[in-house]
Write an enzyme that holds these catalytic residues in place. Structure first.
Site, PDB file in Angstrom:
ATOM      1  N   HIS A  82      31.544  54.039   4.841  1.00  0.00           N
ATOM      2  CA  HIS A  82      32.709  53.518   5.606  1.00  0.00           C
ATOM      3  C   HIS A  82      32.139  52.433   6.890  1.00  0.00           C
ATOM      4  O   HIS A  82      31.387  53.195   7.867  1.00  0.00           O
ATOM      5  CB  HIS A  82      33.797  54.392   6.143  1.00  0.00           C
ATOM      6  CG  HIS A  82      34.865  53.779   6.655  1.00  0.00           C
ATOM      7  ND1 HIS A  82      35.794  52.772   6.445  1.00  0.00           N
ATOM      8  CD2 HIS A  82      35.281  54.009   8.153  1.00  0.00           C
ATOM      9  CE1 HIS A  82      36.579  52.343   7.444  1.00  0.00           C
ATOM     10  NE2 HIS A  82      36.243  53.130   8.558  1.00  0.00           N
ATOM     11  N   ASP A 107      35.924  55.223   0.019  1.00  0.00           N
ATOM     12  CA  ASP A 107      34.869  55.534   0.963  1.00  0.00           C
ATOM     13  C   ASP A 107      34.546  56.949   0.992  1.00  0.00           C
ATOM     14  O   ASP A 107      33.618  57.149   1.562  1.00  0.00           O
ATOM     15  CB  ASP A 107      35.418  54.886   2.558  1.00  0.00           C
ATOM     16  CG  ASP A 107      35.282  53.284   2.255  1.00  0.00           C
ATOM     17  OD1 ASP A 107      35.168  52.703   1.501  1.00  0.00           O
ATOM     18  OD2 ASP A 107      35.740  52.907   3.439  1.00  0.00           O
ATOM     19  N   GLU A 132      33.117  50.843   9.637  1.00  0.00           N
ATOM     20  CA  GLU A 132      33.491  51.261  11.063  1.00  0.00           C
ATOM     21  C   GLU A 132      32.954  52.372  11.332  1.00  0.00           C
ATOM     22  O   GLU A 132      32.898  52.792  12.604  1.00  0.00           O
ATOM     23  CB  GLU A 132      34.956  51.239  11.330  1.00  0.00           C
ATOM     24  CG  GLU A 132      35.568  49.466  10.875  1.00  0.00           C
ATOM     25  CD  GLU A 132      36.033  49.594   9.501  1.00  0.00           C
ATOM     26  OE1 GLU A 132      35.250  50.340   8.677  1.00  0.00           O
ATOM     27  OE2 GLU A 132      36.680  48.639   9.421  1.00  0.00           O
ATOM     28  N   HIS A 137      42.301  50.311   0.185  1.00  0.00           N
ATOM     29  CA  HIS A 137      41.555  49.535  -0.647  1.00  0.00           C
ATOM     30  C   HIS A 137      42.188  48.571  -1.389  1.00  0.00           C
ATOM     31  O   HIS A 137      41.748  48.438  -2.765  1.00  0.00           O
ATOM     32  CB  HIS A 137      40.469  50.322  -1.305  1.00  0.00           C
ATOM     33  CG  HIS A 137      39.257  50.872  -0.251  1.00  0.00           C
ATOM     34  ND1 HIS A 137      39.248  51.709   0.529  1.00  0.00           N
ATOM     35  CD2 HIS A 137      37.770  50.402  -0.319  1.00  0.00           C
ATOM     36  CE1 HIS A 137      38.314  52.064   1.100  1.00  0.00           C
ATOM     37  NE2 HIS A 137      37.436  51.079   0.855  1.00  0.00           N
ATOM     38  N   GLU A 165      41.186  55.292   3.558  1.00  0.00           N
ATOM     39  CA  GLU A 165      41.502  54.004   4.040  1.00  0.00           C
ATOM     40  C   GLU A 165      42.086  53.193   2.883  1.00  0.00           C
ATOM     41  O   GLU A 165      41.553  53.172   1.875  1.00  0.00           O
ATOM     42  CB  GLU A 165      40.304  53.308   4.777  1.00  0.00           C
ATOM     43  CG  GLU A 165      40.194  51.935   5.117  1.00  0.00           C
ATOM     44  CD  GLU A 165      38.951  51.170   5.292  1.00  0.00           C
ATOM     45  OE1 GLU A 165      38.124  51.576   4.570  1.00  0.00           O
ATOM     46  OE2 GLU A 165      38.856  50.506   6.264  1.00  0.00           O
ATOM     47  N   HIS A 171      34.997  44.437   1.448  1.00  0.00           N
ATOM     48  CA  HIS A 171      36.013  45.576   1.410  1.00  0.00           C
ATOM     49  C   HIS A 171      36.963  45.301   0.430  1.00  0.00           C
ATOM     50  O   HIS A 171      37.486  44.446   0.248  1.00  0.00           O
ATOM     51  CB  HIS A 171      36.831  45.568   2.828  1.00  0.00           C
ATOM     52  CG  HIS A 171      37.876  46.686   2.905  1.00  0.00           C
ATOM     53  ND1 HIS A 171      37.705  48.120   3.003  1.00  0.00           N
ATOM     54  CD2 HIS A 171      39.259  46.662   2.634  1.00  0.00           C
ATOM     55  CE1 HIS A 171      38.603  48.700   2.795  1.00  0.00           C
ATOM     56  NE2 HIS A 171      39.431  47.864   2.605  1.00  0.00           N
ATOM     57  N   GLU A 194      32.781  47.201  -4.242  1.00  0.00           N
ATOM     58  CA  GLU A 194      33.264  48.587  -4.361  1.00  0.00           C
ATOM     59  C   GLU A 194      34.095  48.760  -5.914  1.00  0.00           C
ATOM     60  O   GLU A 194      34.239  49.832  -6.298  1.00  0.00           O
ATOM     61  CB  GLU A 194      34.236  48.858  -3.184  1.00  0.00           C
ATOM     62  CG  GLU A 194      33.380  49.259  -1.834  1.00  0.00           C
ATOM     63  CD  GLU A 194      34.400  49.429  -0.654  1.00  0.00           C
ATOM     64  OE1 GLU A 194      33.970  50.242   0.009  1.00  0.00           O
ATOM     65  OE2 GLU A 194      35.428  48.670  -0.580  1.00  0.00           O
TER      66      GLU A 194
HETATM   67 ZN    ZN Z   1      35.230  50.925   1.362  1.00  0.00          ZN
HETATM   68 MN    MN Z   2      35.786  51.279   4.697  1.00  0.00          MN
END
Ligand code: ZN
Ligand code: MN
Length: 257
Positions: free
Chosen positions: A119, A44, A121, A35, A33, A176, A181
């Protein structure tokens, strides 16, 4: 053969020696995904794998290969599916993959699992995968399987968050590709971080609902939802220490170690 904490680096006789005698198997749940412009697509994957590795070492467990694809990115928590490179699974595919992995491992004698999510979701599709997996295992006549499921970022001390966010922690949803992160990546894989590309736009704000398709201006153009400015490896170390210590304690408690 090397004695590794990573399950896939073992030979089958080594696996057979450890797992049926009680080694806990950690399954990190990742995603591919976006970032933001300053971080790679595999944040992630790297972060939950690193946490799982350390906890598994502490409790004599093994880390199964990380699920490198996750459930779809949502605009309010991951920027959304429209970013090039974000490569997601349908919920059913994701859940069924977890179901199949648990069943396969249990068939060969694994009885203790920790699904360690990295992650946002993935959370509910992982609940579903775990439920389907346990149901199938039961129907195969295998007894005594226990599993934990958790999000690693929930395991952090309030004092740590106060230290990182002196004005108050705004919550994980918008984190996010932001300070947390980015700091963890600066600690673990600084070679994959480009600090010069951190967006300078500050926090996103969304109404408390989803809208599809996303109207113009709804999505964060950079893919970063909060603010990554001020990220430091030291902050990543404070977080990682909390994650590992608190998850290890929870695993010890639930599995009676
Ligand atoms: Zn992430
Ligand atoms: Mn994620």
């Amino acid at each position: 053969m090397v004695d590794s904490v990573f399950m896939a680096e073992l030979s089958w006789p080594q696996w057979q020696e450890k797992v049926p005698s009680g080694a806990i198997i950690f399954l990190p749940l990742g995603a591919t995904e976006q970032h933001g412009p300053h971080l790679p697509l595999n944040v992630d994957v790297i972060l939950p794998t690193a946490v799982a590795e350390r906890v598994a070492r502490a409790v004599g467990g093994l880390v199964a290969p990380t699920l490198a694809y996750g459930y779809k990115s949502m605009p309010r928590s991951g920027g959304g599916q429209s970013f090039p490179g974000t490569t997601s699974l349908d919920a059913q595919t994701f859940s069924h993959t977890i179901r199949d992995i648990l069943r396969e491992l249990a068939t060969h004698g694994a009885r203790r699992f920790v699904l360690l999510n990295g992650h946002f979701e993935n959370a509910w599709p992982a609940v579903e995968g775990l439920d389907l997996g346990l149901r199938e295992i039961r129907r195969d006549g295998i007894e005594g399987v226990t599993a934990m499921r958790l999000e690693y970022w929930d395991f952090v001390r309030k004092e740590t968050l106060d230290r990182i966010f002196p004005d108050g922690f705004p919550g994980t949803e918008l984190e996010h590709a932001s300070l947390i992160e980015t700091s963890l990546m600066l600690l673990l894989r600084p070679d994959l971080v480009d600090l010069s590309k951190i967006p300078q736009e500050g926090r996103a704000s969304f109404p408390p609902y989803d809208i599809s398709p996303a109207p113009p201006g709804y999505l964060r153009e950079s893919g970063v939802l909060a603010d990554a400015r001020g990220s430091r490896a030291e902050i990543g170390q404070w977080l990682l220490d909390d994650h590992v210590e608190l998850i290890t304690a929870a695993v010890r408690k639930e599995f009676g170690l």
